[in-house]
Design a protein around this motif. Structure first.
Motif, short mmCIF file in Angstrom:
data_model
loop_
_atom_site.label_atom_id
_atom_site.label_comp_id
_atom_site.label_asym_id
_atom_site.label_seq_id
_atom_site.Cartn_x
_atom_site.Cartn_y
_atom_site.Cartn_z
N VAL A 177 -5.68 34.06 64.93
CA VAL A 177 -4.22 33.89 64.91
C VAL A 177 -3.82 32.60 65.61
O VAL A 177 -2.96 31.86 65.12
CB VAL A 177 -3.52 35.12 65.51
N VAL A 178 -4.45 32.29 66.74
CA VAL A 178 -4.14 31.05 67.44
C VAL A 178 -4.41 29.84 66.54
O VAL A 178 -3.59 28.92 66.44
CB VAL A 178 -4.93 30.94 68.77
N LEU A 179 -5.56 29.83 65.87
CA LEU A 179 -5.89 28.73 64.97
C LEU A 179 -4.86 28.59 63.85
O LEU A 179 -4.35 27.49 63.59
CB LEU A 179 -7.28 28.93 64.37
N LEU A 180 -4.52 29.69 63.20
CA LEU A 180 -3.60 29.62 62.07
C LEU A 180 -2.20 29.25 62.50
O LEU A 180 -1.51 28.48 61.80
CB LEU A 180 -3.62 30.94 61.30
N VAL A 181 -1.74 29.75 63.63
CA VAL A 181 -0.43 29.36 64.16
C VAL A 181 -0.42 27.86 64.45
O VAL A 181 0.54 27.16 64.11
CB VAL A 181 -0.07 30.18 65.41
N SER A 182 -1.48 27.37 65.06
CA SER A 182 -1.56 25.94 65.36
C SER A 182 -1.45 25.11 64.08
O SER A 182 -0.73 24.10 64.03
CB SER A 182 -2.88 25.64 66.07
N GLU A 183 -2.13 25.55 63.03
CA GLU A 183 -2.07 24.83 61.75
C GLU A 183 -0.66 24.85 61.16
O GLU A 183 -0.16 23.81 60.71
CB GLU A 183 -3.07 25.42 60.76
N ALA A 197 -2.37 45.08 61.81
CA ALA A 197 -2.34 43.67 61.41
C ALA A 197 -1.39 42.90 62.33
O ALA A 197 -0.40 43.44 62.81
CB ALA A 197 -1.90 43.51 59.96
N VAL A 198 -1.73 41.65 62.55
CA VAL A 198 -0.83 40.73 63.23
C VAL A 198 -0.10 39.94 62.14
O VAL A 198 -0.73 39.38 61.24
CB VAL A 198 -1.60 39.77 64.15
N HIS A 199 1.21 39.95 62.22
CA HIS A 199 2.07 39.25 61.25
C HIS A 199 2.72 38.06 61.97
O HIS A 199 3.26 38.22 63.06
CB HIS A 199 3.16 40.17 60.72
N VAL A 200 2.70 36.91 61.32
CA VAL A 200 3.27 35.70 61.90
C VAL A 200 4.17 35.04 60.87
O VAL A 200 3.83 34.98 59.69
CB VAL A 200 2.16 34.71 62.34
N GLU A 201 5.31 34.53 61.34
CA GLU A 201 6.19 33.71 60.51
C GLU A 201 6.50 32.43 61.26
O GLU A 201 6.80 32.46 62.46
CB GLU A 201 7.50 34.42 60.21
N ARG A 226 -3.41 37.98 53.98
CA ARG A 226 -2.30 37.68 53.06
C ARG A 226 -1.50 36.54 53.67
O ARG A 226 -1.43 36.41 54.89
CB ARG A 226 -1.35 38.87 52.90
N TRP A 227 -0.88 35.76 52.82
CA TRP A 227 0.05 34.74 53.30
C TRP A 227 0.98 34.35 52.16
O TRP A 227 0.73 34.68 51.01
CB TRP A 227 -0.69 33.53 53.87
N GLY A 228 2.03 33.69 52.52
CA GLY A 228 2.97 33.25 51.50
C GLY A 228 4.03 32.34 52.09
O GLY A 228 4.00 32.01 53.28
N MET A 229 4.96 31.98 51.24
CA MET A 229 6.05 31.09 51.64
C MET A 229 7.29 31.50 50.87
O MET A 229 7.19 31.92 49.71
CB MET A 229 5.67 29.65 51.28
N VAL A 233 6.90 30.17 56.27
CA VAL A 233 5.50 30.34 55.89
C VAL A 233 4.98 31.45 56.77
O VAL A 233 5.16 31.43 57.99
CB VAL A 233 4.68 29.05 56.06
N TRP A 234 4.35 32.45 56.16
CA TRP A 234 3.92 33.63 56.91
C TRP A 234 2.47 33.96 56.57
O TRP A 234 1.94 33.52 55.55
CB TRP A 234 4.82 34.83 56.59
N PHE A 235 1.85 34.73 57.48
CA PHE A 235 0.52 35.25 57.21
C PHE A 235 0.33 36.55 57.97
O PHE A 235 1.06 36.85 58.92
CB PHE A 235 -0.59 34.24 57.55
N ALA A 236 -0.68 37.30 57.54
CA ALA A 236 -1.06 38.53 58.22
C ALA A 236 -2.58 38.55 58.35
O ALA A 236 -3.29 38.18 57.41
CB ALA A 236 -0.60 39.76 57.43
N VAL A 237 -3.05 38.95 59.52
CA VAL A 237 -4.49 39.10 59.78
C VAL A 237 -4.72 40.53 60.25
O VAL A 237 -4.15 40.95 61.26
CB VAL A 237 -4.97 38.10 60.86
N ARG A 238 -5.53 41.26 59.52
CA ARG A 238 -5.86 42.64 59.86
C ARG A 238 -6.94 42.67 60.93
O ARG A 238 -7.72 41.73 61.04
CB ARG A 238 -6.32 43.41 58.64
#
Length: 132
Positions: free
Chosen positions: A32-38, A65-69, A102-105, A114-119
Protein backbone atom coordinates in the motif's frame (compact mmCIF):
# COMPACT_ATOMS: atom_id res chain seq x y z
CA UNK A 1 -7.97 11.16 5.13
CA UNK A 2 -5.25 13.71 4.56
CA UNK A 3 -5.22 16.82 2.42
CA UNK A 4 -1.95 17.37 0.59
CA UNK A 5 -0.71 19.86 -1.97
CA UNK A 6 0.62 19.18 -5.44
CA UNK A 7 4.34 19.27 -4.66
CA UNK A 8 6.87 16.40 -4.72
CA UNK A 9 7.24 16.40 -0.93
CA UNK A 10 3.63 15.27 -0.62
CA UNK A 11 4.58 11.72 -1.67
CA UNK A 12 6.67 11.39 1.50
CA UNK A 13 3.86 12.80 3.63
CA UNK A 14 1.46 10.32 2.04
CA UNK A 15 3.77 7.37 2.80
CA UNK A 16 4.09 8.48 6.42
CA UNK A 17 0.31 8.85 6.71
CA UNK A 18 -0.25 5.30 5.40
CA UNK A 19 2.35 3.86 7.79
CA UNK A 20 0.63 5.57 10.70
CA UNK A 21 -2.88 4.61 9.60
CA UNK A 22 -2.14 0.93 8.98
CA UNK A 23 0.61 0.30 11.55
CA UNK A 24 3.96 -1.38 11.05
CA UNK A 25 2.60 -4.92 11.43
CA UNK A 26 -0.09 -4.65 8.74
CA UNK A 27 0.24 -7.54 6.26
CA UNK A 28 0.06 -5.33 3.13
CA UNK A 29 1.75 -2.21 4.47
CA UNK A 30 4.65 -2.27 2.01
CA UNK A 31 2.38 -2.80 -0.99
CA UNK A 32 0.00 0.00 0.00
CA UNK A 33 2.84 2.42 0.79
CA UNK A 34 4.40 1.76 -2.63
CA UNK A 35 1.14 2.20 -4.53
CA UNK A 36 0.16 5.35 -2.61
CA UNK A 37 3.59 6.80 -3.36
CA UNK A 38 3.10 6.09 -7.07
CA UNK A 39 -0.39 7.62 -7.23
CA UNK A 40 0.50 10.75 -5.25
CA UNK A 41 3.62 11.20 -7.36
CA UNK A 42 1.45 10.96 -10.48
CA UNK A 43 -0.91 13.58 -9.05
CA UNK A 44 1.83 16.07 -8.21
CA UNK A 45 3.63 15.48 -11.52
CA UNK A 46 0.96 14.99 -14.17
CA UNK A 47 -2.36 16.44 -12.93
CA UNK A 48 -3.59 20.01 -12.82
CA UNK A 49 -2.85 19.84 -9.06
CA UNK A 50 0.90 20.11 -9.76
CA UNK A 51 2.44 23.31 -8.53
CA UNK A 52 0.53 23.41 -5.25
CA UNK A 53 -3.03 22.41 -6.09
CA UNK A 54 -5.13 20.11 -3.91
CA UNK A 55 -4.47 16.37 -3.58
CA UNK A 56 -6.46 14.28 -1.13
CA UNK A 57 -5.59 10.79 0.08
CA UNK A 58 -8.23 8.60 1.73
CA UNK A 59 -7.57 5.14 3.15
CA UNK A 60 -9.95 2.64 4.70
CA UNK A 61 -10.04 -1.01 5.60
CA UNK A 62 -13.08 -3.18 5.04
CA UNK A 63 -13.81 -6.86 4.41
CA UNK A 64 -10.15 -7.92 4.35
CA UNK A 65 -8.96 -5.22 1.97
CA UNK A 66 -7.27 -1.86 2.19
CA UNK A 67 -9.01 0.69 -0.04
CA UNK A 68 -7.23 3.86 -1.15
CA UNK A 69 -8.40 6.88 -3.13
CA UNK A 70 -6.23 9.70 -4.41
CA UNK A 71 -8.16 12.75 -5.58
CA UNK A 72 -6.55 15.49 -7.68
CA UNK A 73 -7.65 18.23 -10.05
CA UNK A 74 -7.44 15.93 -13.06
CA UNK A 75 -5.96 16.80 -16.42
CA UNK A 76 -6.81 16.66 -20.10
CA UNK A 77 -5.15 13.24 -20.43
CA UNK A 78 -6.44 10.12 -18.75
CA UNK A 79 -4.01 8.05 -16.67
CA UNK A 80 -2.69 5.06 -18.60
CA UNK A 81 -0.87 1.87 -17.75
CA UNK A 82 2.43 1.95 -19.58
CA UNK A 83 4.16 -1.38 -19.70
CA UNK A 84 7.63 -0.45 -20.96
CA UNK A 85 9.76 -1.47 -17.99
CA UNK A 86 12.87 0.10 -19.53
CA UNK A 87 11.54 3.65 -19.72
CA UNK A 88 12.80 6.18 -17.21
CA UNK A 89 9.34 6.77 -15.73
CA UNK A 90 5.74 5.87 -16.29
CA UNK A 91 5.54 2.67 -14.28
CA UNK A 92 3.25 3.94 -11.53
CA UNK A 93 -0.02 2.59 -12.90
CA UNK A 94 1.77 -0.53 -14.16
CA UNK A 95 2.65 -1.25 -10.51
CA UNK A 96 -0.87 -0.41 -9.35
CA UNK A 97 -2.27 -2.79 -11.95
CA UNK A 98 0.20 -5.55 -11.07
CA UNK A 99 0.02 -5.35 -7.26
CA UNK A 100 -3.53 -4.30 -6.41
CA UNK A 101 -6.50 -6.64 -6.62
CA UNK A 102 -8.67 -3.95 -8.23
CA UNK A 103 -8.18 -0.37 -9.30
CA UNK A 104 -9.86 2.24 -11.38
CA UNK A 105 -10.38 5.90 -12.12
CA UNK A 106 -13.42 8.15 -12.28
CA UNK A 107 -14.20 11.84 -12.37
CA UNK A 108 -16.34 13.66 -9.87
CA UNK A 109 -17.16 17.30 -9.23
CA UNK A 110 -13.85 17.87 -7.49
CA UNK A 111 -11.62 16.38 -10.18
CA UNK A 112 -10.26 12.90 -10.76
CA UNK A 113 -10.19 9.95 -8.36
CA UNK A 114 -7.75 7.08 -8.85
CA UNK A 115 -8.43 4.22 -6.45
CA UNK A 116 -7.17 0.75 -5.64
CA UNK A 117 -7.83 -2.11 -3.25
CA UNK A 118 -5.34 -4.63 -1.86
CA UNK A 119 -6.71 -7.73 -0.14
CA UNK A 120 -4.93 -9.34 2.82
CA UNK A 121 -5.12 -12.26 5.17
CA UNK A 122 -3.88 -12.61 8.70
CA UNK A 123 -4.43 -11.37 12.20
CA UNK A 124 -2.98 -8.24 13.68
CA UNK A 125 -4.15 -5.83 11.01
CA UNK A 126 -5.18 -2.44 12.30
CA UNK A 127 -8.55 -0.86 11.73
CA UNK A 128 -7.73 1.95 9.32
CA UNK A 129 -11.43 2.53 8.65
CA UNK A 130 -11.52 5.09 11.44
CA UNK A 131 -8.95 7.14 9.50
CA UNK A 132 -10.90 7.66 6.32
Amino acid sequence: MIDLIGVPESAGQARAFVREALGRAHPVLDEVVLLVSELVTNSVTHSDSRGGGPVTLAISECDGAVHVEVVDAGSEREPQVRGDLYEEGGRGLFLVDAISDRWGMYRDGGGRVVWFAVRFRGAGASEAGAEG
